[in-house]
Scaffold this motif. Sequence first.
Motif, PDB file in Angstrom:
ATOM      1  N   ASN A   2     -36.756  22.963  60.626  1.00  0.00           N
ATOM      2  CA  ASN A   2     -36.987  24.405  60.708  1.00  0.00           C
ATOM      3  C   ASN A   2     -36.038  25.115  59.763  1.00  0.00           C
ATOM      4  OD1 ASN A   2     -37.473  27.050  61.379  1.00  0.00           O
ATOM      5  ND2 ASN A   2     -37.129  26.797  63.566  1.00  0.00           N
ATOM      6  N   ALA A   3     -36.508  25.377  58.541  1.00  0.00           N
ATOM      7  CA  ALA A   3     -35.660  26.028  57.544  1.00  0.00           C
ATOM      8  C   ALA A   3     -35.355  27.471  57.934  1.00  0.00           C
ATOM      9  CB  ALA A   3     -36.330  25.977  56.177  1.00  0.00           C
ATOM     10  N   GLY A   4     -36.324  28.153  58.524  1.00  0.00           N
ATOM     11  CA  GLY A   4     -36.092  29.527  58.955  1.00  0.00           C
ATOM     12  C   GLY A   4     -35.016  29.624  60.015  1.00  0.00           C
ATOM     13  N   GLY A   5     -35.058  28.707  60.973  1.00  0.00           N
ATOM     14  CA  GLY A   5     -34.028  28.696  62.014  1.00  0.00           C
ATOM     15  C   GLY A   5     -32.660  28.372  61.449  1.00  0.00           C
ATOM     16  N   GLN A   6     -32.609  27.455  60.490  1.00  0.00           N
ATOM     17  CA  GLN A   6     -31.320  27.104  59.882  1.00  0.00           C
ATOM     18  C   GLN A   6     -30.744  28.275  59.102  1.00  0.00           C
ATOM     19  OE1 GLN A   6     -29.655  24.615  60.627  1.00  0.00           O
ATOM     20  NE2 GLN A   6     -28.197  24.104  59.007  1.00  0.00           N
ATOM     21  N   LEU A   7     -31.596  29.054  58.436  1.00  0.00           N
ATOM     22  CA  LEU A   7     -31.117  30.245  57.731  1.00  0.00           C
ATOM     23  C   LEU A   7     -30.557  31.263  58.717  1.00  0.00           C
ATOM     24  CD1 LEU A   7     -30.807  31.793  55.065  1.00  0.00           C
ATOM     25  CD2 LEU A   7     -33.117  32.709  55.420  1.00  0.00           C
ATOM     26  N   MET A   8     -31.215  31.387  59.874  1.00  0.00           N
ATOM     27  CA  MET A   8     -30.710  32.300  60.896  1.00  0.00           C
ATOM     28  C   MET A   8     -29.330  31.866  61.392  1.00  0.00           C
ATOM     29  SD  MET A   8     -32.163  33.022  64.732  1.00  0.00           S
ATOM     30  CE  MET A   8     -31.509  31.435  65.266  1.00  0.00           C
ATOM     31  N   TRP A   9     -29.163  30.556  61.639  1.00  0.00           N
ATOM     32  CA  TRP A   9     -27.867  30.062  62.100  1.00  0.00           C
ATOM     33  C   TRP A   9     -26.818  30.167  61.000  1.00  0.00           C
ATOM     34  CZ3 TRP A   9     -27.208  30.296  66.867  1.00  0.00           C
ATOM     35  CH2 TRP A   9     -28.173  29.903  67.784  1.00  0.00           C
ATOM     36  N   ALA A  61     -21.550  25.582  49.178  1.00  0.00           N
ATOM     37  CA  ALA A  61     -22.315  24.546  48.468  1.00  0.00           C
ATOM     38  C   ALA A  61     -22.922  23.549  49.450  1.00  0.00           C
ATOM     39  CB  ALA A  61     -21.414  23.831  47.465  1.00  0.00           C
ATOM     40  N   LEU A  62     -22.141  23.096  50.430  1.00  0.00           N
ATOM     41  CA  LEU A  62     -22.659  22.157  51.426  1.00  0.00           C
ATOM     42  C   LEU A  62     -23.751  22.807  52.262  1.00  0.00           C
ATOM     43  CD1 LEU A  62     -19.368  20.453  52.653  1.00  0.00           C
ATOM     44  CD2 LEU A  62     -21.188  19.386  51.305  1.00  0.00           C
ATOM     45  N   ASN A  63     -23.504  24.036  52.721  1.00  0.00           N
ATOM     46  CA  ASN A  63     -24.488  24.741  53.530  1.00  0.00           C
ATOM     47  C   ASN A  63     -25.781  24.949  52.739  1.00  0.00           C
ATOM     48  OD1 ASN A  63     -24.122  27.536  55.868  1.00  0.00           O
ATOM     49  ND2 ASN A  63     -25.867  26.279  55.402  1.00  0.00           N
ATOM     50  N   GLY A  64     -25.656  25.310  51.460  1.00  0.00           N
ATOM     51  CA  GLY A  64     -26.835  25.536  50.632  1.00  0.00           C
ATOM     52  C   GLY A  64     -27.639  24.275  50.384  1.00  0.00           C
ATOM     53  N   LEU A  65     -26.946  23.164  50.107  1.00  0.00           N
ATOM     54  CA  LEU A  65     -27.660  21.902  49.894  1.00  0.00           C
ATOM     55  C   LEU A  65     -28.353  21.444  51.170  1.00  0.00           C
ATOM     56  CD1 LEU A  65     -25.122  19.917  47.670  1.00  0.00           C
ATOM     57  CD2 LEU A  65     -27.337  20.855  46.975  1.00  0.00           C
ATOM     58  N   GLY A  66     -27.669  21.614  52.307  1.00  0.00           N
ATOM     59  CA  GLY A  66     -28.303  21.261  53.577  1.00  0.00           C
ATOM     60  C   GLY A  66     -29.531  22.100  53.848  1.00  0.00           C
ATOM     61  N   LEU A  67     -29.449  23.400  53.566  1.00  0.00           N
ATOM     62  CA  LEU A  67     -30.590  24.291  53.768  1.00  0.00           C
ATOM     63  C   LEU A  67     -31.746  23.912  52.847  1.00  0.00           C
ATOM     64  CD1 LEU A  67     -31.572  26.758  55.334  1.00  0.00           C
ATOM     65  CD2 LEU A  67     -30.582  28.207  53.550  1.00  0.00           C
ATOM     66  N   ALA A  68     -31.433  23.541  51.605  1.00  0.00           N
ATOM     67  CA  ALA A  68     -32.480  23.130  50.668  1.00  0.00           C
ATOM     68  C   ALA A  68     -33.171  21.851  51.139  1.00  0.00           C
ATOM     69  CB  ALA A  68     -31.882  22.936  49.273  1.00  0.00           C
ATOM     70  N   MET A  69     -32.402  20.894  51.665  1.00  0.00           N
ATOM     71  CA  MET A  69     -33.015  19.659  52.143  1.00  0.00           C
ATOM     72  C   MET A  69     -33.850  19.902  53.395  1.00  0.00           C
ATOM     73  SD  MET A  69     -33.709  16.507  51.993  1.00  0.00           S
ATOM     74  CE  MET A  69     -32.778  16.007  50.557  1.00  0.00           C
ATOM     75  N   ILE A  70     -33.384  20.777  54.289  1.00  0.00           N
ATOM     76  CA  ILE A  70     -34.171  21.098  55.478  1.00  0.00           C
ATOM     77  C   ILE A  70     -35.456  21.821  55.078  1.00  0.00           C
ATOM     78  CG2 ILE A  70     -34.185  22.477  57.603  1.00  0.00           C
ATOM     79  CD1 ILE A  70     -31.139  21.878  57.765  1.00  0.00           C
ATOM     80  N   TYR A  71     -35.360  22.698  54.065  1.00  0.00           N
ATOM     81  CA  TYR A  71     -36.556  23.365  53.538  1.00  0.00           C
ATOM     82  C   TYR A  71     -37.529  22.326  52.967  1.00  0.00           C
ATOM     83  CZ  TYR A  71     -39.456  26.342  50.534  1.00  0.00           C
ATOM     84  OH  TYR A  71     -40.507  26.959  49.935  1.00  0.00           O
ATOM     85  N   ARG A  72     -36.978  21.301  52.322  1.00  0.00           N
ATOM     86  CA  ARG A  72     -37.831  20.252  51.750  1.00  0.00           C
ATOM     87  C   ARG A  72     -38.525  19.453  52.861  1.00  0.00           C
ATOM     88  NH1 ARG A  72     -40.371  16.470  51.170  1.00  0.00           N
ATOM     89  NH2 ARG A  72     -40.266  14.633  49.829  1.00  0.00           N
ATOM     90  N   LEU A  73     -37.836  19.253  53.999  1.00  0.00           N
ATOM     91  CA  LEU A  73     -38.389  18.475  55.104  1.00  0.00           C
ATOM     92  C   LEU A  73     -39.262  19.306  56.035  1.00  0.00           C
ATOM     93  CD1 LEU A  73     -35.182  16.435  55.947  1.00  0.00           C
ATOM     94  CD2 LEU A  73     -37.299  15.499  55.028  1.00  0.00           C
ATOM     95  N   ASP A  74     -39.160  20.630  55.934  1.00  0.00           N
ATOM     96  CA  ASP A  74     -39.960  21.514  56.780  1.00  0.00           C
ATOM     97  C   ASP A  74     -41.373  21.593  56.183  1.00  0.00           C
ATOM     98  OD1 ASP A  74     -41.065  23.422  58.375  1.00  0.00           O
ATOM     99  OD2 ASP A  74     -39.511  24.940  58.044  1.00  0.00           O
ATOM    100  N   LEU A  75     -42.309  20.881  56.783  1.00  0.00           N
ATOM    101  CA  LEU A  75     -43.662  20.822  56.233  1.00  0.00           C
ATOM    102  C   LEU A  75     -44.380  22.166  56.312  1.00  0.00           C
ATOM    103  CD1 LEU A  75     -44.829  17.348  57.595  1.00  0.00           C
ATOM    104  CD2 LEU A  75     -43.785  17.909  55.401  1.00  0.00           C
ATOM    105  N   ASP A  76     -43.920  23.045  57.189  1.00  0.00           N
ATOM    106  CA  ASP A  76     -44.550  24.362  57.285  1.00  0.00           C
ATOM    107  C   ASP A  76     -44.347  25.184  56.017  1.00  0.00           C
ATOM    108  OD1 ASP A  76     -45.469  23.849  59.817  1.00  0.00           O
ATOM    109  OD2 ASP A  76     -43.700  24.679  60.802  1.00  0.00           O
TER     110      ASP A  76
END
Length: 528
Positions: free
Chosen positions: A122-129, A86-101
């Motif tokens: 970088n939402a893509g990089g965070q998903l990779m990590w 849940a924490l990882n998913g919410l963090g990824l969603a917020m990074i996706y929201r901040l990733d203007l690309d």
Amino acid sequence: MNSLGDQIRAYLPYQRRNAASLALLAFAMVLTLSAFAEVGLARDGNIPSGLFVYGGGLVVLAMAAYVVQAKFAPYADPLLLPLAVALNGLGLAMIYRLDLDTSRDHKVAEMAGKKLISDEANAGGQLMWTFVGIALFVTAVLIMRDTDRPDAKFSFTPKTAQRYTYIIGLGAIILLLLPIVPGIGASINGARVWIRVAGFSVQPGEFAKLLLVVFFAGYLVNKRQAMSLIGKKVGPISLPRARDLGPILVIWFFSLGVLFMQKDLGTALLYFGLFISMLYIATQRVSWVVIGLGLLAVGVFVATQLPFMGHVNQRIDIWQNPKPYFDGGCLLDSGKVVPVNPDTDLYKQAKAAGSSYPGFTACDKLGGEYSDSAQLMKGMFALGEGGVLGTGLGQGEPWRTPLSFSDFIFDSMGEELGLTGLMAILLVYALIVQRGMKTAVAARDPFLKLFAGGVSFVVALQVFVIVGGVTKLIPLTGLTTPFLSQGGSSLMANWILIAILVRMSHDARKPAPQAIQDEGMTQIVSTR
């Protein structure tokens, strides 16, 4: 009389809680996918295409982790994996929201040839990590079989690590010293806690904290009785013997060394606080805590008096009074702070000369240390803008805060989820710590008790230090928010931490082996 751990195990439900874990994991997935959908609807007006890439990718990874846990650790605590997801998913969603690309407006503007602001989310990089972190979780669960046995074949467990206490402690020190090695060490935002390897930035301190837990647990399990002895009693406090103060003084000097060499107050607080916490668990003596807090206060005071600790001094000055540093300030050797913000002539001259960082350039010419309190103040403004219920995911302006996707992601969450959302996030962290402490109490071996307790305190201390810093409760530090912040080092280390707790909770909760012959069924043999 049975120990507290035996009493708890007597009431533990010795049954597999896989169904409960799967239900909670499904809820975490729904929460994550809803967050992605809301970001897309609020920001771009439609369901984002990234919902199937980022959200779907996280679902697949989480289900893979669940299958491995259900098969190889079926008696594990059912809450740990869903809470981490849940924490990882919410963090990824917020990074996706901040990733203007990932924004439709950003892509349209780019196609129109408009000038765009730089963006580091970088939402893509965070998903990779995230993939790498969950892969490490699966690997750790598979390797750490039978944590209460030091002789398990093809298994490296915390109990096995007890044999190599001092070697592991040496490894932790080496990891902590790597950032100061010329050639690979890197200084970012004033703190030297990074190394650069093959084009990647790694924070070795994130992994060193786990090794230090092993070292502290191995040392204290052998020395706890000696440290529990009372020396002199001064008022209401029972002071330990003088020769038992040696270890805490060594750790104190070690933490000061980290603070002086790396100029990182947060890391020093984390390591010293971890040792004091584990020392209290081992001895249950309040006097150790009082002594530790006193040494911590002395260490911070000494650091503020040293001229070469300008970065740390600035963090403390900004905590006390951020106004002189707003939009850029330069701390001179005399102790005076000279503004170098966009309204000053120094800044304008540096910008006219073509400098990419006019504030740093202007301060360098003055021979001082540059810092900017705008990051802290904009984060506080973001929290105020969010209020109680928040602006809604995708409807705020968290990108106005520098490093809103890493160091200040907690403030970004606060702006769009409000105080209510932040309380829910802190509750999730509290549940992880509580389940870890419950595992520590239920563990059968003293070393495992200390190890599980130390791992749980790592999470609690790190969350306190970073949340306290971004909310101006304590001076700002450079630690990351576990699972939420963008970055591979923190994500990998924390997934390993969850794997350790999952494995240890399985061994603490699993039923004891049944005897071959039931008690009370006595066979009578006639000798006639």
